[in-house]
Design a protein around this motif. Sequence first.
Motif, PDB file in Angstrom:
ATOM      1  N   MET A 241      -2.065   1.441  10.172  1.00  0.00           N
ATOM      2  CA  MET A 241      -0.784   0.922   9.686  1.00  0.00           C
ATOM      3  C   MET A 241      -0.877   0.561   8.205  1.00  0.00           C
ATOM      4  O   MET A 241       0.052   0.837   7.427  1.00  0.00           O
ATOM      5  CB  MET A 241      -0.363  -0.296  10.503  1.00  0.00           C
ATOM      6  N   ALA A 242      -1.983  -0.057   7.813  1.00  0.00           N
ATOM      7  CA  ALA A 242      -2.165  -0.438   6.413  1.00  0.00           C
ATOM      8  C   ALA A 242      -2.197   0.783   5.505  1.00  0.00           C
ATOM      9  O   ALA A 242      -1.608   0.783   4.416  1.00  0.00           O
ATOM     10  CB  ALA A 242      -3.449  -1.246   6.261  1.00  0.00           C
ATOM     11  N   ILE A 243      -2.864   1.835   5.970  1.00  0.00           N
ATOM     12  CA  ILE A 243      -2.975   3.072   5.178  1.00  0.00           C
ATOM     13  C   ILE A 243      -1.631   3.784   5.081  1.00  0.00           C
ATOM     14  O   ILE A 243      -1.174   4.147   3.992  1.00  0.00           O
ATOM     15  CB  ILE A 243      -4.038   4.005   5.798  1.00  0.00           C
ATOM     16  N   LEU A 244      -0.986   3.990   6.216  1.00  0.00           N
ATOM     17  CA  LEU A 244       0.279   4.727   6.238  1.00  0.00           C
ATOM     18  C   LEU A 244       1.421   3.936   5.606  1.00  0.00           C
ATOM     19  O   LEU A 244       2.372   4.518   5.082  1.00  0.00           O
ATOM     20  CB  LEU A 244       0.636   5.094   7.680  1.00  0.00           C
ATOM     21  N   GLY A 245       1.335   2.603   5.670  1.00  0.00           N
ATOM     22  CA  GLY A 245       2.381   1.775   5.083  1.00  0.00           C
ATOM     23  C   GLY A 245       2.100   1.350   3.659  1.00  0.00           C
ATOM     24  O   GLY A 245       2.925   0.695   3.016  1.00  0.00           O
ATOM     25  N   ASN A 246       0.927   1.706   3.153  1.00  0.00           N
ATOM     26  CA  ASN A 246       0.522   1.374   1.783  1.00  0.00           C
ATOM     27  C   ASN A 246       0.508  -0.138   1.523  1.00  0.00           C
ATOM     28  O   ASN A 246       0.916  -0.608   0.457  1.00  0.00           O
ATOM     29  CB  ASN A 246       1.435   2.071   0.757  1.00  0.00           C
ATOM     30  N   PHE A 247       0.049  -0.906   2.512  1.00  0.00           N
ATOM     31  CA  PHE A 247      -0.123  -2.348   2.284  1.00  0.00           C
ATOM     32  C   PHE A 247      -1.555  -2.762   2.643  1.00  0.00           C
ATOM     33  O   PHE A 247      -1.791  -3.718   3.373  1.00  0.00           O
ATOM     34  CB  PHE A 247       0.914  -3.191   3.039  1.00  0.00           C
ATOM     35  N   GLU A 248      -2.505  -2.015   2.083  1.00  0.00           N
ATOM     36  CA  GLU A 248      -3.918  -2.258   2.362  1.00  0.00           C
ATOM     37  C   GLU A 248      -4.375  -3.657   1.957  1.00  0.00           C
ATOM     38  O   GLU A 248      -5.123  -4.315   2.686  1.00  0.00           O
ATOM     39  CB  GLU A 248      -4.792  -1.218   1.645  1.00  0.00           C
ATOM     40  N   LYS A 249      -3.907  -4.130   0.797  1.00  0.00           N
ATOM     41  CA  LYS A 249      -4.343  -5.450   0.325  1.00  0.00           C
ATOM     42  C   LYS A 249      -3.889  -6.558   1.276  1.00  0.00           C
ATOM     43  O   LYS A 249      -4.618  -7.520   1.521  1.00  0.00           O
ATOM     44  CB  LYS A 249      -3.813  -5.706  -1.095  1.00  0.00           C
ATOM     45  N   ILE A 250      -2.694  -6.419   1.808  1.00  0.00           N
ATOM     46  CA  ILE A 250      -2.188  -7.411   2.764  1.00  0.00           C
ATOM     47  C   ILE A 250      -3.051  -7.417   4.016  1.00  0.00           C
ATOM     48  O   ILE A 250      -3.439  -8.475   4.529  1.00  0.00           O
ATOM     49  CB  ILE A 250      -0.719  -7.115   3.116  1.00  0.00           C
ATOM     50  N   ALA A 251      -3.356  -6.219   4.510  1.00  0.00           N
ATOM     51  CA  ALA A 251      -4.163  -6.107   5.733  1.00  0.00           C
ATOM     52  C   ALA A 251      -5.554  -6.690   5.525  1.00  0.00           C
ATOM     53  O   ALA A 251      -6.092  -7.361   6.416  1.00  0.00           O
ATOM     54  CB  ALA A 251      -4.259  -4.650   6.164  1.00  0.00           C
ATOM     55  N   VAL A 252      -6.142  -6.445   4.364  1.00  0.00           N
ATOM     56  CA  VAL A 252      -7.480  -6.978   4.072  1.00  0.00           C
ATOM     57  C   VAL A 252      -7.439  -8.502   4.069  1.00  0.00           C
ATOM     58  O   VAL A 252      -8.329  -9.170   4.624  1.00  0.00           O
ATOM     59  CB  VAL A 252      -8.010  -6.453   2.725  1.00  0.00           C
ATOM     60  N   PHE A 253      -6.395  -9.067   3.471  1.00  0.00           N
ATOM     61  CA  PHE A 253      -6.290 -10.527   3.422  1.00  0.00           C
ATOM     62  C   PHE A 253      -6.113 -11.111   4.818  1.00  0.00           C
ATOM     63  O   PHE A 253      -6.736 -12.120   5.169  1.00  0.00           O
ATOM     64  CB  PHE A 253      -5.123 -10.940   2.522  1.00  0.00           C
ATOM     65  N   VAL A 254      -5.289 -10.456   5.634  1.00  0.00           N
ATOM     66  CA  VAL A 254      -5.075 -10.908   7.010  1.00  0.00           C
ATOM     67  C   VAL A 254      -6.374 -10.816   7.816  1.00  0.00           C
ATOM     68  O   VAL A 254      -6.590 -11.563   8.763  1.00  0.00           O
ATOM     69  CB  VAL A 254      -3.964 -10.071   7.679  1.00  0.00           C
ATOM     70  N   PHE A 255      -7.238  -9.904   7.408  1.00  0.00           N
ATOM     71  CA  PHE A 255      -8.497  -9.670   8.109  1.00  0.00           C
ATOM     72  C   PHE A 255      -9.601 -10.645   7.703  1.00  0.00           C
ATOM     73  O   PHE A 255     -10.757 -10.455   8.084  1.00  0.00           O
ATOM     74  CB  PHE A 255      -8.957  -8.226   7.849  1.00  0.00           C
ATOM     75  N   ILE A 256      -9.283 -11.676   6.946  1.00  0.00           N
ATOM     76  CA  ILE A 256     -10.286 -12.643   6.485  1.00  0.00           C
ATOM     77  C   ILE A 256     -11.120 -13.217   7.629  1.00  0.00           C
ATOM     78  O   ILE A 256     -12.358 -13.328   7.506  1.00  0.00           O
ATOM     79  CB  ILE A 256      -9.636 -13.769   5.657  1.00  0.00           C
ATOM     80  N   PRO A 257     -10.529 -13.604   8.774  1.00  0.00           N
ATOM     81  CA  PRO A 257     -11.370 -14.110   9.866  1.00  0.00           C
ATOM     82  C   PRO A 257     -12.433 -13.107  10.305  1.00  0.00           C
ATOM     83  O   PRO A 257     -13.555 -13.497  10.655  1.00  0.00           O
ATOM     84  CB  PRO A 257     -10.361 -14.375  10.989  1.00  0.00           C
TER      85      PRO A 257
END
Length: 340
Positions: A241-257
């Motif tokens: 979803m992050a790749i296809l939606g071009n919001f990789e930085k958001i996904a990385v931040f959400v993935f902090i845990p």
Amino acid sequence: MVNVLILLSPLIAFILTFLTMPFWIRKAKGVGLIWEDMNKYGFPKNVAGSGGIIVVLSFIIGVLYYIAVRTFIIKDVNGISIEIFALISVILILTIVGIIDDLLGWRNHGLSKRSRLFLAFTASIPLVVINAGTSIMNFPILGEIDIGIIYPLVLIPIGIAGATTTYNFLAGFNGLEAGQGIIILTFLSGVAYFTGNSWLSAVGMIMVGALLAFLFYNKNPAKVFPGDSLTWSIGALIAGMAILGNFEKIAVFVFIPYILETILKLRGRLAKASFGKPNIDGSLDLKYNKIYGLEHAAIYILKKIKPSKKVYENDVVWFIRCFQLFIIVLTVDLLFLGII
């Protein structure tokens, strides 16, 4: 009318999972596919394994229904079908890998770490061959740079393999993996919708529908475990979803845990289990003298702040969920400030 038909997609995934899971539980127990509940005293071996198979199949059927609505009723696919099918292919490949790992058994170490990484990288090929996402990236100070072929050949495989393997680290507690998937995918589906990718939002919510039904059987005390077939699939969907939606930085931040979990796991050379040490009264103590995961950190912190000093499995699960929600709220704040 059309919106109603589209909204039925997550409902279909929910109903299929909810109605089919009891059959899977009975069948798994009948053939001996049962695992130990490691956070229960005495480690009772009575929980059906690999329930993620049903979740993924229900998800796939829900997505195919969504494509059918767009194809035959809306008559507008706008070229999204190839991206959806590429994403489905990635998820199915990793589901198969997860099933193999489940059948080999975690006590027997399952697939080797090298094999897992190799297969996770290989699973990214469907997204690589369609050149998914955009190669233009925004870097601090440097601004926007088109990294060209490096994006599909390097960053997409790293993203899929990284999300897939690390999502599997934060696990081992009843309801944890499914609950985390619901929280993260719901948020990313909202991001996709508000950034003009409504089809991607629909795909994410279809998995949320399936996970909500699965959580009914996976919550404490669990009747079925997800297995790698589900954790790998959720991680792949988040990255896809992050790749296809071009919001990789958001996904990385959400993935902090999960980044923190990986750091703590590396401290134990990826050899320390995430479980607590169960007591006869159902409470949990630390399994080791040091902290090797967020699960251990949750037990440690909760023992310090709870008046009873008793920490239970549900306490740990909700502590991690609350931490995940805090990260999401922080992400939204940073988005409004234009920092990410």
